[in-house]
Design a protein around this motif. Sequence first.
Motif, PDB file in Angstrom:
ATOM      1  N   GLY A 130       1.598   4.935  13.709  1.00  0.00           N
ATOM      2  CA  GLY A 130       2.856   5.661  13.671  1.00  0.00           C
ATOM      3  C   GLY A 130       3.834   5.232  14.742  1.00  0.00           C
ATOM      4  O   GLY A 130       4.679   6.010  15.177  1.00  0.00           O
ATOM      5  N   ARG A 131       3.748   3.962  15.152  1.00  0.00           N
ATOM      6  CA  ARG A 131       4.613   3.439  16.213  1.00  0.00           C
ATOM      7  C   ARG A 131       5.719   2.564  15.631  1.00  0.00           C
ATOM      8  O   ARG A 131       5.628   2.126  14.484  1.00  0.00           O
ATOM      9  N   PRO A 132       6.767   2.288  16.410  1.00  0.00           N
ATOM     10  CA  PRO A 132       7.830   1.397  15.927  1.00  0.00           C
ATOM     11  C   PRO A 132       7.287   0.010  15.606  1.00  0.00           C
ATOM     12  O   PRO A 132       6.250  -0.418  16.129  1.00  0.00           O
ATOM     13  N   TRP A 133       8.020  -0.702  14.766  1.00  0.00           N
ATOM     14  CA  TRP A 133       7.601  -2.010  14.282  1.00  0.00           C
ATOM     15  C   TRP A 133       8.129  -3.171  15.122  1.00  0.00           C
ATOM     16  O   TRP A 133       8.015  -4.329  14.714  1.00  0.00           O
ATOM     17  N   ASP A 134       8.703  -2.916  16.268  1.00  0.00           N
ATOM     18  CA  ASP A 134       9.426  -3.961  16.994  1.00  0.00           C
ATOM     19  C   ASP A 134       8.618  -5.231  17.203  1.00  0.00           C
ATOM     20  O   ASP A 134       9.129  -6.343  16.995  1.00  0.00           O
ATOM     21  N   THR A 135       7.358  -5.110  17.630  1.00  0.00           N
ATOM     22  CA  THR A 135       6.589  -6.319  17.909  1.00  0.00           C
ATOM     23  C   THR A 135       6.274  -7.106  16.646  1.00  0.00           C
ATOM     24  O   THR A 135       6.034  -8.312  16.705  1.00  0.00           O
ATOM     25  N   GLY A 136       6.277  -6.438  15.491  1.00  0.00           N
ATOM     26  CA  GLY A 136       6.031  -7.135  14.237  1.00  0.00           C
ATOM     27  C   GLY A 136       7.267  -7.758  13.638  1.00  0.00           C
ATOM     28  O   GLY A 136       7.198  -8.818  13.004  1.00  0.00           O
ATOM     29  N   LYS A 137       8.410  -7.110  13.838  1.00  0.00           N
ATOM     30  CA  LYS A 137       9.634  -7.521  13.153  1.00  0.00           C
ATOM     31  C   LYS A 137      10.684  -8.162  14.060  1.00  0.00           C
ATOM     32  O   LYS A 137      11.338  -9.132  13.677  1.00  0.00           O
ATOM     33  N   ASN A 138      10.891  -7.602  15.246  1.00  0.00           N
ATOM     34  CA  ASN A 138      11.982  -8.055  16.119  1.00  0.00           C
ATOM     35  C   ASN A 138      11.480  -9.210  16.975  1.00  0.00           C
ATOM     36  O   ASN A 138      11.183  -9.056  18.152  1.00  0.00           O
ATOM     37  N   VAL A 139      11.377 -10.381  16.348  1.00  0.00           N
ATOM     38  CA  VAL A 139      10.711 -11.547  16.919  1.00  0.00           C
ATOM     39  C   VAL A 139      11.718 -12.694  17.035  1.00  0.00           C
ATOM     40  O   VAL A 139      12.558 -12.880  16.143  1.00  0.00           O
ATOM     41  N   GLU A 140      11.637 -13.470  18.105  1.00  0.00           N
ATOM     42  CA  GLU A 140      12.540 -14.604  18.272  1.00  0.00           C
ATOM     43  C   GLU A 140      12.542 -15.493  17.031  1.00  0.00           C
ATOM     44  O   GLU A 140      11.493 -15.783  16.464  1.00  0.00           O
TER      45      GLU A 140
ATOM     46  N   GLN B 221       2.642  -5.602  12.792  1.00  0.00           N
ATOM     47  CA  GLN B 221       3.361  -4.560  12.051  1.00  0.00           C
ATOM     48  C   GLN B 221       2.385  -3.527  11.494  1.00  0.00           C
ATOM     49  O   GLN B 221       2.625  -2.312  11.575  1.00  0.00           O
ATOM     50  N   LEU B 222       1.293  -3.991  10.896  1.00  0.00           N
ATOM     51  CA  LEU B 222       0.352  -3.061  10.275  1.00  0.00           C
ATOM     52  C   LEU B 222      -0.366  -2.201  11.306  1.00  0.00           C
ATOM     53  O   LEU B 222      -0.614  -1.009  11.059  1.00  0.00           O
ATOM     54  N   VAL B 223      -0.681  -2.763  12.458  1.00  0.00           N
ATOM     55  CA  VAL B 223      -1.288  -1.950  13.526  1.00  0.00           C
ATOM     56  C   VAL B 223      -0.314  -0.867  13.965  1.00  0.00           C
ATOM     57  O   VAL B 223      -0.688   0.304  14.127  1.00  0.00           O
ATOM     58  N   ALA B 224       0.961  -1.237  14.143  1.00  0.00           N
ATOM     59  CA  ALA B 224       1.964  -0.249  14.545  1.00  0.00           C
ATOM     60  C   ALA B 224       2.133   0.822  13.474  1.00  0.00           C
ATOM     61  O   ALA B 224       2.249   2.017  13.787  1.00  0.00           O
ATOM     62  N   ARG B 225       2.136   0.411  12.214  1.00  0.00           N
ATOM     63  CA  ARG B 225       2.285   1.369  11.112  1.00  0.00           C
ATOM     64  C   ARG B 225       1.136   2.373  11.092  1.00  0.00           C
ATOM     65  O   ARG B 225       1.348   3.582  10.920  1.00  0.00           O
ATOM     66  N   GLU B 226      -0.070   1.872  11.271  1.00  0.00           N
ATOM     67  CA  GLU B 226      -1.236   2.752  11.248  1.00  0.00           C
ATOM     68  C   GLU B 226      -1.205   3.774  12.383  1.00  0.00           C
ATOM     69  O   GLU B 226      -1.685   4.899  12.230  1.00  0.00           O
TER      70      GLU B 226
ATOM     71  N   GLY C  19       0.787  -1.225   0.000  1.00  0.00           N
ATOM     72  CA  GLY C  19       0.000   0.000   0.000  1.00  0.00           C
ATOM     73  C   GLY C  19       0.815   1.269   0.000  1.00  0.00           C
ATOM     74  O   GLY C  19       0.326   2.329   0.401  1.00  0.00           O
ATOM     75  N   ARG C  20       2.047   1.210  -0.487  1.00  0.00           N
ATOM     76  CA  ARG C  20       2.916   2.369  -0.512  1.00  0.00           C
ATOM     77  C   ARG C  20       3.362   2.676  -1.941  1.00  0.00           C
ATOM     78  O   ARG C  20       3.393   1.793  -2.804  1.00  0.00           O
ATOM     79  N   ASP C  21       3.743   3.937  -2.180  1.00  0.00           N
ATOM     80  CA  ASP C  21       4.190   4.391  -3.492  1.00  0.00           C
ATOM     81  C   ASP C  21       5.712   4.464  -3.497  1.00  0.00           C
ATOM     82  O   ASP C  21       6.297   5.347  -2.855  1.00  0.00           O
ATOM     83  N   PRO C  22       6.393   3.548  -4.209  1.00  0.00           N
ATOM     84  CA  PRO C  22       7.857   3.554  -4.191  1.00  0.00           C
ATOM     85  C   PRO C  22       8.475   4.793  -4.825  1.00  0.00           C
ATOM     86  O   PRO C  22       9.632   5.120  -4.550  1.00  0.00           O
ATOM     87  N   ASP C  23       7.719   5.500  -5.657  1.00  0.00           N
ATOM     88  CA  ASP C  23       8.241   6.720  -6.268  1.00  0.00           C
ATOM     89  C   ASP C  23       8.197   7.899  -5.302  1.00  0.00           C
ATOM     90  O   ASP C  23       8.972   8.846  -5.428  1.00  0.00           O
TER      91      ASP C  23
END
Length: 232
Positions: free
Chosen positions: A123-133, A116-121, A41-45
Motif C-alpha cells: 500500500g505504498r507509493p509507486w515512485d521507485t517502480g515508476k519514477n525512474v531516470e 512496483q508490485l512490492v509497493a502495491r502489496e 490482477g485487477r478488475d477493471p469493472d
Amino acid sequence: MSVLFDVPAAPVVKTTDGKAFPVRRVFCIGRNYAAHAREMGRDPDAEPPFFFTKWAETVVPSGSEIAYPGETENFHYEAELVVAIGKGGRRIAVEDAASHIYGHAIGLDMTRRDLQLVAREKGRPWDTGKNVEQSSPIGLIHPIAETGELTSGAIRLAVNDTVKQDADLAELIWSVNEVIAYVSRFYRLEPGDLIYTGTPAGVGAVVPGDRIVVTIAGLSDCVVTIGPPAED
C-alpha cells in the motif's frame, strides 16, 4: 543573491512542425485498458483507472539508449499514447478538452515492475517502480491540427521485431478527453504538461541489448535501446 548551483533546463520534445515543446510535468494514467488491468490482477469493472506523476527529467527522446536501472531484475515496457497540453485549465469539461491539446506523441512508461508490485502489496507509493531516470521515452509530437482527435488506431510494441503489445486506442477505458477532464480536477493543467494515457495488455521484461519500437497509426515511432546499467 547568488544561486548555489545551476538549475537543469527543462527537457524539450521536438515537434513535427519544427518547434520545441518544453516539458513541465508528466502525468500517467494507470490501468486504462481493461485487458492490462486484468493481466495485473485487477478488475477493471470494480476499479477505475487513476493517475500518478513522474518527474519531467525522466523524459528522453526517441532514438535514445536508456540505461538498465539499478535495484531491479524485472524492467518492463509499456507502450502509450501521449497527449501534450498546449493550453492551461482547471476542471476542464470533457467537451472542451480537445481545445487544450497541443498535440500527440508515442511514449513508453518504463517500469521497475518488481519494485512496483512490492509497493502495491504494501500500500505504498509507486515512485521507485515508476519514477525512474530515462523512464519516459517519447517520439515527435504531432500537432492536433495534423492528427485531429485520436479516438482509435492501432497501437503496437515490438521487442527485437517480435510484437508484444497489439491493441487499439478505441479500447481506452477513459478516452483522451476524459483523461484531461479527470486530471484537471486535481491539478491545473499547464502548457508543457504531458499525459501518458495508459498501456494495453502484453507488458513484459527487457534486458540490455533489446530494441523497443512502438507504433501508433498516424504518429512517428518511438524507438529505444536498452543499454547496460549506468555507471555512477
